[in-house]
Write a protein that holds these residues in place. Structure first.
Motif, PDB file in Angstrom:
ATOM      1  N   ARG A   1      67.844  -7.168   7.334  1.00  0.00           N
ATOM      2  CA  ARG A   1      68.374  -7.631   6.094  1.00  0.00           C
ATOM      3  C   ARG A   1      68.839  -9.326   6.301  1.00  0.00           C
TER       4      ARG A   1
ATOM      5  N   TYR B   1      65.261 -11.273   6.230  1.00  0.00           N
ATOM      6  CA  TYR B   1      64.435 -11.436   5.030  1.00  0.00           C
ATOM      7  C   TYR B   1      65.681 -12.338   3.941  1.00  0.00           C
TER       8      TYR B   1
ATOM      9  N   TYR C   1      59.985 -14.448  -2.817  1.00  0.00           N
ATOM     10  CA  TYR C   1      59.865 -13.703  -1.711  1.00  0.00           C
ATOM     11  C   TYR C   1      61.022 -13.366  -0.721  1.00  0.00           C
TER      12      TYR C   1
ATOM     13  N   LEU D   1      64.964 -12.295   0.013  1.00  0.00           N
ATOM     14  CA  LEU D   1      65.980 -11.094  -0.200  1.00  0.00           C
ATOM     15  C   LEU D   1      67.095 -11.785  -0.429  1.00  0.00           C
TER      16      LEU D   1
ATOM     17  N   TRP E   1      67.437  -1.718  -3.697  1.00  0.00           N
ATOM     18  CA  TRP E   1      66.880  -2.926  -3.883  1.00  0.00           C
ATOM     19  C   TRP E   1      66.310  -3.479  -2.568  1.00  0.00           C
ATOM     20  N   PHE E   2      66.996  -3.174  -1.444  1.00  0.00           N
ATOM     21  CA  PHE E   2      66.566  -3.573  -0.190  1.00  0.00           C
ATOM     22  C   PHE E   2      65.443  -2.636   0.272  1.00  0.00           C
TER      23      PHE E   2
ATOM     24  N   GLU F   1      63.263  -1.013  -1.849  1.00  0.00           N
ATOM     25  CA  GLU F   1      62.239  -1.351  -2.339  1.00  0.00           C
ATOM     26  C   GLU F   1      61.483  -2.746  -1.880  1.00  0.00           C
ATOM     27  N   TYR F   2      62.346  -3.905  -1.614  1.00  0.00           N
ATOM     28  CA  TYR F   2      61.746  -5.028  -0.932  1.00  0.00           C
ATOM     29  C   TYR F   2      61.409  -4.679   0.582  1.00  0.00           C
ATOM     30  N   TYR F   3      61.842  -3.851   1.356  1.00  0.00           N
ATOM     31  CA  TYR F   3      61.167  -3.563   2.494  1.00  0.00           C
ATOM     32  C   TYR F   3      59.844  -2.903   2.311  1.00  0.00           C
TER      33      TYR F   3
ATOM     34  N   SER G   1      57.632  -3.300  -0.233  1.00  0.00           N
ATOM     35  CA  SER G   1      56.809  -4.472  -0.463  1.00  0.00           C
ATOM     36  C   SER G   1      56.482  -5.177   0.674  1.00  0.00           C
ATOM     37  N   ARG G   2      57.235  -5.329   1.840  1.00  0.00           N
ATOM     38  CA  ARG G   2      56.835  -6.128   3.001  1.00  0.00           C
ATOM     39  C   ARG G   2      56.460  -5.371   4.159  1.00  0.00           C
TER      40      ARG G   2
END
Length: 369
Positions: free
Chosen positions: A97, A100, A109, A111, A119-120, A122-124, A126-127
């Motif tokens: 965390r 990002y 792009y 976080l 949300w974290f 979903e962000y993970y 996508s990365r």
């Protein structure tokens, strides 16, 4: 409406649809967009050889579920890499965390601090891309990071955690199979003891060690008595050819014949005519059934014992292994953003949008006229 259409001159449209987006993109991509480095790895799950299990009779019945296809295991691994458990492990090991969140300029792009767990996640996702090849059953993991060394470390950590997952998953299956085999062994042992107890009780109740052997011996004895009786009767006919009925030799022979007949009749009654508890033929049939059940229970016990030993071996060795086809490497150049490609794509899209808008406005003006 018409005032707005009249105000939207070709020059203003071009400025608003093409020039302004291109100016913003020309500022964003070179000066704001964060460089994202990609470290990738290719892995698959390999199934260990089960030749030892195949050599044991009936092993497929007891341990049939221990050998799932590696393609399914690779799909399980794909889901695990994108799971919340994997994210929590990586965050605990590498402080994902914080990395990002370290990018402050790029609004698209980065976080944002205080982001929720969902949300974290979903962000993970996508990365970290996880691509599965249906033809070769290979799994490719692509990790994006703002630092090349950090992207490599995250990719290596994912490989390590994936190997732990594969080992734990396969050993858990083996442990379950061993528990099942041990339960089968316990039941087989109980059936074997019960079958042996029935055989012993039958022998004690009828005071016979082996009724079948006793019946065979009785049949042999009856055959010998019949042969003896035939010889004695032949001898009697021979004596009567030259002696009287009241001769001593004739009377003695008749006595032996009567005794032989009495013994023969007694043996026959014992074999087939007596009460149910004393008939040797029925006792032999019942004893044969009990013996077959005991042998079947013994064979089942041997099979269950072999299954337990094989399951115990599988529980202590690596049934499935994570094979790394391509190890994570440290990237030297940033793969994202693709500045020239994105600018060219944006320019083409803006031009198309500009042309479509001009066409719509021209169509409206023609209808107004």
């Amino acid at each position: 409406m018409m005032k707005l259409i009249d105000w939207l001159t070709p020059k203003r449209l071009k400025f608003g649809i093409v020039v302004v987006p291109m100016i913003l993109a020309a500022i964003y991509y070179p000066f704001v967009a964060a460089d994202r480095y990609v470290s990738s790895a290719t892995v698959t799950v390999r199934q260990a050889s089960q030749d030892a299990s195949a050599n044991l009779p009936g092993m497929a019945m007891l341990l049939g579920g221990i050998n799932p296809p590696s393609r399914e295991d690779t799909l399980y691994l794909q889901r695990y890499v994108h799971s919340l458990d994997m994210l929590n492990r990586l965050d605990a090991r590498l402080n994902l965390r914080a990395h990002y969140e370290s990018e402050k300029l790029d609004p698209f792009y980065r976080l944002y601090s205080g982001a929720s767990q969902e949300w974290f996640l979903e962000y993970y996702r996508s990365r970290v891309e996880v691509l599965f090849d249906d033809l070769s059953s290979l799994l490719t993991v692509r990790v994006q990071g703002f630092d090349p060394e950090y992207a490599q470390r995250v990719a290596e950590a994912i490989i390590e955690e994936s190997e732990l997952f594969v080992n734990a998953f396969s050993h858990r299956i083996a442990q379950e199979q061993m528990s099942f085999a041990e339960q089968e062994l316990q039941r087989a042992a109980e059936r074997l003891q019960a079958a042996k107890a029935e055989v012993i009780a039958f022998q004690n109740r009828h005071k016979l060690l082996d009724p079948q052997a006793q019946a065979e011996a009785s049949a042999v004895l009856i055959a010998e008595l019949q042969a003896t009786l035939a010889r004695q009767e032949a001898e009697l006919r021979s004596l009567l050819s030259y002696l009287q009925e009241d001769a001593h030799q004739v009377q003695a022979l008749k006595g032996r014949i009567a005794a032989t007949k009495a013994q023969l009749e007694a043996e026959r009654r014992r074999s087939t005519v007596g009460s149910n508890s004393e008939r040797l033929n029925e006792l032999a049939a019942k004893f044969r059934d009990l013996s077959l059940q005991a042998r079947f229970a013994e064979d089942a016990y041997k099979l269950a014992l072999s299954a337990v030993e094989n399951a115990r071996i599988d529980a202590t060795r690596k049934i499935k292994s994570l094979v790394v086809i391509e190890s994570p490497a440290k990237p030297e150049i940033a793969e994202y953003p693709r500045r020239i490609y994105n600018l060219a794509t944006l320019f083409i899209v803006c031009c198309l949008l500009y042309g479509v808008t001009r066409l719509v406005i021209a169509t409206i003006r023609d209808h107004q006229d």
